[in-house]
Enzyme design. Structure first.
Site, PDB file in Angstrom:
ATOM      1  N   GLU A   1       0.830  -1.222   0.000  1.00  0.00           N
ATOM      2  CA  GLU A   1       0.000   0.000   0.000  1.00  0.00           C
ATOM      3  C   GLU A   1       0.853   1.257   0.000  1.00  0.00           C
ATOM      4  O   GLU A   1       0.492   2.264  -0.624  1.00  0.00           O
ATOM      5  CB  GLU A   1      -0.929  -0.017   1.219  1.00  0.00           C
ATOM      6  CG  GLU A   1      -1.878   1.144   1.354  1.00  0.00           C
ATOM      7  CD  GLU A   1      -2.964   1.172   0.282  1.00  0.00           C
ATOM      8  OE1 GLU A   1      -2.796   1.950  -0.669  1.00  0.00           O
ATOM      9  OE2 GLU A   1      -3.960   0.431   0.396  1.00  0.00           O
TER      10      GLU A   1
ATOM     11  N   GLY B   1       1.384   7.460  -0.928  1.00  0.00           N
ATOM     12  CA  GLY B   1       1.641   7.756   0.491  1.00  0.00           C
ATOM     13  C   GLY B   1       0.566   7.204   1.397  1.00  0.00           C
ATOM     14  O   GLY B   1       0.298   5.998   1.416  1.00  0.00           O
TER      15      GLY B   1
ATOM     16  N   LYS C   1       4.757   3.968 -10.481  1.00  0.00           N
ATOM     17  CA  LYS C   1       3.523   3.833  -9.701  1.00  0.00           C
ATOM     18  C   LYS C   1       2.345   3.467 -10.609  1.00  0.00           C
ATOM     19  O   LYS C   1       1.493   2.656 -10.236  1.00  0.00           O
ATOM     20  CB  LYS C   1       3.250   5.136  -8.953  1.00  0.00           C
ATOM     21  CG  LYS C   1       4.272   5.382  -7.839  1.00  0.00           C
ATOM     22  CD  LYS C   1       4.212   6.818  -7.339  1.00  0.00           C
ATOM     23  CE  LYS C   1       5.138   7.035  -6.156  1.00  0.00           C
ATOM     24  NZ  LYS C   1       5.277   8.472  -5.833  1.00  0.00           N
TER      25      LYS C   1
END
EC number: 1.1.1.3
Lengths: 434, 434
Positions: free
Chosen positions: B128, B133, B204
């Site tokens: 996660e 963040g 990402k």
């Protein structure tokens, strides 16, 4: 491949959305979970047949046909309202079924009873669909933020009210007209009281607060004001002050007590919640580790809410398959950790205020008003006075610095009794920095 | 009460945040999960002692001391980079430990190997903290939207780049100055290439795409452009067109193929992503049932990322305690369901374009440019031409309707070879409606 059988009680908007979701996504859910989720029976009194896409599903007359069917693992209640939903859920729990519901009115008012029954029986209760439509916000709060102490939870939780305020803001419509439009488009009920008076929002806030703070709370404990008194002129002034008016649910953990309130709120446009438009919902979770986290999306609707209910069904099905029922407590905290906490009275609130005073345009009026405010320890951030028409009522609009609710109420009693003030002052709380 | 032991490899920013989160929230996590999460050992080569709050934690020299400790259930890797992180994670998996990491560079480039090893060994991998963040977006995608087919995933995934663009927008700073400021404030590294050239964002996006679409993808397959060529004048024109420039990761399931790209993007201010400012991140998931869901918050930082890593640790601890390891596949889809899919070449993209042409202010220039665009089937939505200085270069700024990337490239080759065009045309893609 394990099959999990689902019984659905209620085939209205969300019920039909769930049925469509489960059937059309059967393959996708299988590819994700390895489980076959089978909607086997739908109970709907008023229906004589199901649509052809639901060919394999049996239509039954009442919830008992689901509750008494030992092959059904998960009982989904989507009829809404208090009764017979409450009784049927309790019977389903007693029969050892897991329960999924989107019934915010029921959960916020009878949740304690239902969750206690479920915990005693060792079954799960999923309710992602009860708040925020398709936004997976309950899972985010229960699991994603599990390491956080929640400092605040706030949000736009009613799509109807937000739609009306958006139309009032964008099209400069009066409230009644925006409401009629919402009703015409199916965004508002014939009786819009629950939505526009903040009652539905308070129900949802109560559910979120229980999870966020591990506390018992009923909607009756939440100070609730609606948007029906908001006038276009207030929206216009809000714009001049760099704000939008939103019906906000606000709660904060302020130490001993917890704030809990629902009311129209001036939200600075720099805040993301000010940008949530139309029938959308958004929630802000302030965790002590994460800081502010905002989730937004469609707050209602057939398929979005169907998606949330389906996510609960999948979650519970995974637990059944893994033998992990009760893996995450229904209310985030273990049942014995959910406590009573005092709710801070609204009178103890401090925030900046918007005040629209209807004063006769006579010399010295503003000085008098300013003196009263100052006498109550309220300092002024800015003043707008428009449309000078001697001896006629004009709007004197004041934005205060952070002030005490109690002091503002006392000051307004004095101000509104002045000879030169022609109508009760409109007062809107502003989202402060705290 | 069951105790789950955690070994932490790496005590930098996020590592120390996780340690603080686990220690300070031990009681809260226990009240939520009934589990005692105990950080027993920290491996950090360069450290000679731990801070006093971590009194009960043993400091060891290397990861092997964690991997070879049979009492440790969960191995948390927070040193970042490819090696030795990769080797240590593989060794931890081989030793039967569950793994939590926030290492996006490693996962996006070696994820296949790591997830295969974990699946073969039957251990969990939580990540996660690798994207967004403190925003619980991977859980939202894997579980909250589990009933949805994902149609699009896009977002602002790099806080440094967003901070720089925000400062350029709000303070009208040039890129180099905004970068220097970000470096001074610790938002940007001494070598900012990964952040400002979109590489980190592509890492990402690759991770999110695997989960969203159930597909293999490496960052090298993602067309990637950074923000270092953006000039204040473009930001100014963007404003005039009602847009903000954001470094956006964009992916769409367009049927056979999937779009995957990272580039500066004109985002209309009405879109919530345009309002994400500073070092914040936001992601938009478009599910076929939910429609658009947006999650936003702090995209990096000690405690926000620590919160995300801690959420993974709690999740895995719950699975260990419930005997439900593997309850949700690490990548959302079952390993055998993750497939190769073609990536649509950037040349096949269609979207509106912003074109800033540096032309000499001579009669007929605009007519020539318009003719070339029209010859390539590109139609013009609006034109701004400013600062008339005869025979000197001026900016001719054009917003096109939806046009083909290939056609725009061909048109720009022609336009840029005109005598009257003095510099290469700046071209920024715009977020379209599709």
């Amino acid at each position: 491949m394990q099959t999990i059988n689902i019984g659905l009680f209620g085939f209205g908007t969300v019920g039909s959305g769930l049925a469509e979701a489960l059937c059309s996504q059967h393959e996708r859910i299988l590819r994700r979970s390895g489980l076959s989720l089978k909607l086997t029976k739908i109970a709907a009194r008023s229906l004589s047949s199901l649509p052809p896409q639901l060919a394999g599903v049996e239509l039954v007359k009442d919830a008992d046909a689901l509750i008494n069917d030992p092959s059904i693992h998960i009982f989904v209640e989507l009829i809404g309202g208090i009764e017979p939903a409450r009784t049927c859920i309790l019977k389903a729990i007693a029969a050892g079924k897991h329960v999924v519901t989107a019934n915010k009115a029921l959960l916020s008012q009878h949740g304690k009873e239902l969750f206690a029954a479920a915990a005693a029986k060792g079954v799960e209760v999923g309710f992602e669909g009860s708040v925020g439509g398709g936004i997976p916000l309950i899972k985010a709060l229960k699991e994603g933020l599990a390491a956080n102490k929640l400092l605040a939870v706030m949000g736009i939780l009613n799509g109807t009210a937000n739609y009306i305020l958006t139309r009032m803001t964008e099209e400069r419509l009066p409230f009644a007209e925006a409401l009629r439009e919402a009703q015409r488009l199916g965004f508002a009920e014939a009786d819009p009281t629950y939505d526009v008076e903040g009652i539905d929002t308070a129900h949802k806030l109560a559910i979120l607060m229980t999870i966020a703070y591990g506390m018992n709370i009923s909607p009756q404990q939440i100070a609730t004001e609606g948007i029906s008194t908001i006038e276009p002129v207030d929206i216009e002034f809000a714009r001049e002050f760099g704000c939008r008016i939103k019906l906000l649910a606000v709660s904060r953990d302020i130490g001993g007590a917890v704030e809990a309130r629902v009311h129209p709120t001036m939200v600075p446009t720099a805040h993301l919640l000010a940008s949530i438009s139309g029938a959308n919902n958004a929630v802000e979770f302030c965790g002590d580790l994460t800081g502010s986290i905002i989730l937004s999306g469609a707050g209602a609707g057939r398929l979005p809410t169907g998606s949330a209910v389906a996510a609960d069904v999948i979650d519970i099905a995974r637990n059944i398959a893994a033998g992990a029922v009760g893996r995450v407590p229904a209310l985030s905290y273990l049942p014995e950790q959910i406590v009573d906490r005092p709710i801070a009275p609204l009178s103890a609130l401090s925030c900046p205020f918007y005040l629209r005073i209807t004063a006769l345009d006579k010399p010295g009026v503003l000085a008098k008003i300013a003196a009263i405010l100052s006498g109550h320890g309220i300092s002024i951030e800015s003043v707008i006075q428009k449309g000078r028409r001697e001896n006629e009522p004009v709007a004197v609009v004041i934005l205060t610095h952070t002030a005490k609710e109690e002091a503002v109420a006392a000051a307004l009693r004095e101000i509104d009794s002045l000879d030169t003030v022609a109508a009760p002052t409109v007062r809107i709380r502003m989202l402060g920095e705290e």
